[in-house]
Design a protein around this motif. Structure first.
Motif, PDB file in Angstrom:
ATOM      1  N   ASP A  48       0.841  -1.207   0.000  1.00 37.46           N
ATOM      2  CA  ASP A  48       0.000   0.000   0.000  1.00 37.46           C
ATOM      3  C   ASP A  48       0.868   1.247   0.000  1.00 37.46           C
ATOM      4  O   ASP A  48       0.577   2.238  -0.657  1.00 37.46           O
ATOM      5  N   LYS A  49       1.962   1.177   0.807  1.00 38.46           N
ATOM      6  CA  LYS A  49       2.841   2.330   0.953  1.00 38.46           C
ATOM      7  C   LYS A  49       3.518   2.665  -0.381  1.00 38.46           C
ATOM      8  O   LYS A  49       3.542   3.816  -0.818  1.00 38.46           O
ATOM      9  N   TYR A  50       4.010   1.596  -1.032  1.00 40.90           N
ATOM     10  CA  TYR A  50       4.677   1.803  -2.327  1.00 40.90           C
ATOM     11  C   TYR A  50       3.643   2.286  -3.364  1.00 40.90           C
ATOM     12  O   TYR A  50       3.915   3.151  -4.197  1.00 40.90           O
ATOM     13  N   GLY A  51       2.457   1.737  -3.243  1.00 44.47           N
ATOM     14  CA  GLY A  51       1.365   2.151  -4.135  1.00 44.47           C
ATOM     15  C   GLY A  51       1.110   3.647  -4.025  1.00 44.47           C
ATOM     16  O   GLY A  51       0.927   4.344  -5.027  1.00 44.47           O
ATOM     17  N   GLU A  52       1.102   4.149  -2.784  1.00 46.59           N
ATOM     18  CA  GLU A  52       0.907   5.593  -2.552  1.00 46.59           C
ATOM     19  C   GLU A  52       1.964   6.394  -3.293  1.00 46.59           C
ATOM     20  O   GLU A  52       1.681   7.417  -3.912  1.00 46.59           O
ATOM     21  N   GLU A  53       3.184   5.883  -3.197  1.00 43.38           N
ATOM     22  CA  GLU A  53       4.319   6.545  -3.855  1.00 43.38           C
ATOM     23  C   GLU A  53       4.094   6.632  -5.361  1.00 43.38           C
ATOM     24  O   GLU A  53       4.359   7.656  -5.994  1.00 43.38           O
ATOM     25  N   LEU A  95       1.205   6.549  -6.949  1.00 41.97           N
ATOM     26  CA  LEU A  95       0.120   7.488  -7.253  1.00 41.97           C
ATOM     27  C   LEU A  95       0.629   8.923  -7.191  1.00 41.97           C
ATOM     28  O   LEU A  95       0.244   9.777  -7.987  1.00 41.97           O
ATOM     29  N   LYS A  96       1.501   9.178  -6.179  1.00 45.22           N
ATOM     30  CA  LYS A  96       2.074  10.513  -6.034  1.00 45.22           C
ATOM     31  C   LYS A  96       2.891  10.893  -7.257  1.00 45.22           C
ATOM     32  O   LYS A  96       2.962  12.055  -7.649  1.00 45.22           O
ATOM     33  N   ASP A 112      -3.178   4.286 -11.672  1.00 45.07           N
ATOM     34  CA  ASP A 112      -3.581   3.156 -10.822  1.00 45.07           C
ATOM     35  C   ASP A 112      -2.388   2.201 -10.734  1.00 45.07           C
ATOM     36  O   ASP A 112      -1.418   2.350 -11.478  1.00 45.07           O
TER      37      ASP A 112
END
Ligand code: C2E
Ligand code: CA
Ligand code: CA
Length: 575
Positions: free
Chosen positions: A97-102, A104-105, A110
């Motif tokens: 999830d954390k890497y996913g946030e990165e 998206l940023k 997606d």
């Protein structure tokens, strides 16, 4: 719709897979399956991906990268910067999830972790990405489109020009920036109403677009102002290409515009600046195209002008002198000189023309040609114009107090003064306050005045006539007034331009013209003054041909008021 925003919703969508270190065969198979309705393009390196993105107009990017080398967010950022409108879906082995946030940023649309991968999930992600890009596109389209014409607006024009200039840095291509507007849009609007103004602008947009090649960007920058970007190859003569294009536009714009029962004819001014010749910056190029357009405007007919250095110089001079002129007015540096007008039959001075001079503290006496056009350009002609009328009235009163009664006194009125909606009441107030004998005053108009808003000018002249003053038409023969127009206007006197008088005794053509002007004017019940009479022969010709009055160096140059007064004192009885 403008070409830059042309959107083709029915074109099959393309999915670009940038598969950096080989995703598993299982996923690839399912991917091929789920992207069946799309066109799938696969590349194995980031560089190839960029190239594809550039050439293929892909609609979605799937970025599959298992290892963290090179870091996914960096690649996404780069791809996004290059083409922000193309959504990117990241595919990775195990995206937390954390890497996913990165991701998206970094502007990923997606991300899908292979551990959670399913055909359905991927399908849904692609569908949403395309839908979202389409909506985004719609918004951009609305933001960048001019609602009235469907062309690009100022914002889009500035953006695309900046892009093209940047691309141009690496090529030897030329760009021409063309600025176009209607010569008398304001009067057209006030005469036929805003609706017809809108109609003309919309129709004008269409006519310009259809007069130019497909790849020429046409935008509406505001009101009646349009702009084009023309790309010329280094092997072409840019000026010739643009000239031909503008001649085509001019021919199309010349056809009458129809609105209800009205038929309107418009004239346009166009100005052109080239990059790199005249600059590399968006603002500078537009400004220079506008300066060239303003130069065209002086012709009062459809014309185009290429920017040249002199136009900048003029502007510098204007910006230097404008505050100085305002100061000159406040500190009484302007003076009126008087040039006598002679009755041809009696040989006596019966009137004069006032001519402004600027007593410049450093430069000495300046003549109107060096500052009146400037005053007109910056709007200072309005207050100066009032000062002139006021001063002429005061001088006339001074003469009358001395018992000297002129038959008429000509005062020049610039066509720009009609743009001031206080013109009529202000002149009336000056006349009332000074209590001048209005029957002596004759306002000199030039033909250019009559080409502005005819109804407006006519209303002003009619209203001013009520005060008892009269009008003359200056520089007659140099413009293109028709005699039928003259008949409509309350003009008492025609002033034949100096250029016809100069050769009147040597050129049979000029002699014919002068005779014809005198005869026609007399037939219309108007008096005639010949300007610029310098020789006895010229005078003889004019006497012979029944000209009423003459004015010129042969009798007197324009002189200071005191000199003029003394001259009159000596021949007061004769007047
Ligand atoms: P214009 O109204 O046609 O004025 C006549 C010009 O011809 C004057 O130039 C005058 O000095 C010149 N002139 C008169 N007789 C002769 C002659 O025999 N030979 C030659 N070569 N020239 C002659 P000036 O005073 O330099 O004015 C130039 C123009 O500046 C005027 O042309 C007029 O358009 C404008 N102007 C002058 N005074 C005013 C003013 O008070 N208000 C406005 N709006 N414009 C003015
Ligand atoms: Ca004049
Ligand atoms: Ca004149």
């Amino acid at each position: 719709m403008h070409k830059a925003l042309r959107h083709e919703p029915d074109r099959p969508k393309s999915v670009l897979l940038i598969d950096i270190d080989g995703i598993s065969g299982r996923i690839l198979n399912s991917l091929v399956e789920s992207t069946r309705k799309y066109r799938l393009i696969i590349t194995r390196t980031f560089a190839d991906g960029m190239l594809c993105q550039k050439q293929n107009e892909c609609d979605v990017i799937l970025l599959a990268c298992n290892k963290r080398q090179p870091p996914l967010p960096k690649i996404i950022q780069k791809l996004h910067q290059f083409r922000p409108e193309v959504p990117i879906i990241a595919l990775g082995i195990n995206i937390s999830d954390k890497y996913g946030e990165e991701l998206l940023k970094a502007n990923a649309f997606d991300y899908i972790s292979v551990t959670k991968y399913s055909t359905e999930l991927l399908n849904r992600a692609i569908r949403y990405a395309i839908l979202s890009a389409e909506q985004q596109h719609k918004i951009v389209e609305l933001r960048d489109t001019d609602a009235l014409t469907g062309l690009g607006n100022r914002q889009l024009f500035l953006k695309l020009l900046a892009e093209k200039l940047e691309q141009n840095e690496q090529s030897s291509r030329k760009l021409a920036i063309v600025s176009i507007d209607i010569n008398n849009f304001r009067s057209l609007n006030s005469r036929f109403g805003q609706h017809s103004g809108d109609m003309v602008v919309a129709e004008m947009g269409k006519r310009i677009s259809t007069s130019v090649p497909e790849d020429t960007l046409v935008a509406r920058l505001g009101n009646d102002e349009f702009a084009l970007i023309v790309e010329c190859s280094p092997y072409e003569d840019g000026k010739r290409v643009v000239s031909n294009m503008l001649k085509n536009i001019a021919a199309n714009l010349h056809q009458p515009f129809r609105y209800g029962h009205n038929e309107m004819q418009i004239n346009c001014s166009m100005g052109i600046a080239f990059s790199p010749e005249h600059g590399f910056e968006v603002e500078q190029l537009i400004h220079r195209a506008v300066l060239a357009r303003q130069e065209s405007k002086k012709a009062f007919e459809t014309k185009f002008t290429f920017f040249h250095e002199g136009l900048d110089d003029k502007e510098d001079l204007y910006s230097d002198l404008a505050p100085e002129i305002a100061h000159a007015l406040r500190s009484n540096q302007f003076v009126l000189h008087y040039q006598p007008q002679i009755d041809v039959r009696t040989g006596q001075i019966i009137g004069a023309e006032t001519l402004i001079r600027w007593n410049h503290p450093e430069r000495g006496l300046l003549y109107p040609d060096s500052f009146i056009p400037l005053c007109e350009q910056v709007g200072l002609i309005v207050p100066i114009g009032y000062w002139i009328i006021h001063q002429a009235c005061m001088d006339l009163n001074t003469l009358q107090k001395q018992g000297i009664f002129l038959k008429h006194l000509g005062v020049n009125l610039s066509f720009r003064q009609f743009g001031d909606d206080q013109l009529v009441p202000t002149i009336k107030r000056i006349l009332e306050r000074t209590g001048v004998d209005t029957s002596v005053l004759e306002l000199e108009l030039t033909e250019s005045t009559l080409h502005d808003d005819e109804d407006h000018i006519l209303a002003c002249l009619d209203s001013l006539s009520e005060t008892g003053l009269s009008f003359s038409l200056d520089d007659f023969g140099t413009g293109y007034s028709s005699f039928s127009l003259l008949q409509k206007l309350p003009i008492d006197t025609i002033k034949i331009d100096r250029s016809f008088i100069t050769d009147v005794t040597t050129s049979e053509d000029d002699a014919k013209i002068v005779r014809a002007i005198i005869n026609l004017s007399h037939n219309m019940g108007k008096k005639v003054i010949a300007e610029g009479v310098e020789t006895q022969n010229q005078l003889d010709f004019l006497v012979e041909n029944n000209c009423d009055m003459v004015q010129g160096y042969f009798f007197s140059r324009p002189v200071e008021f005191s000199t003029f007064r003394h001259t009159l004192e000596h021949c007061a009885e004769a007047i």
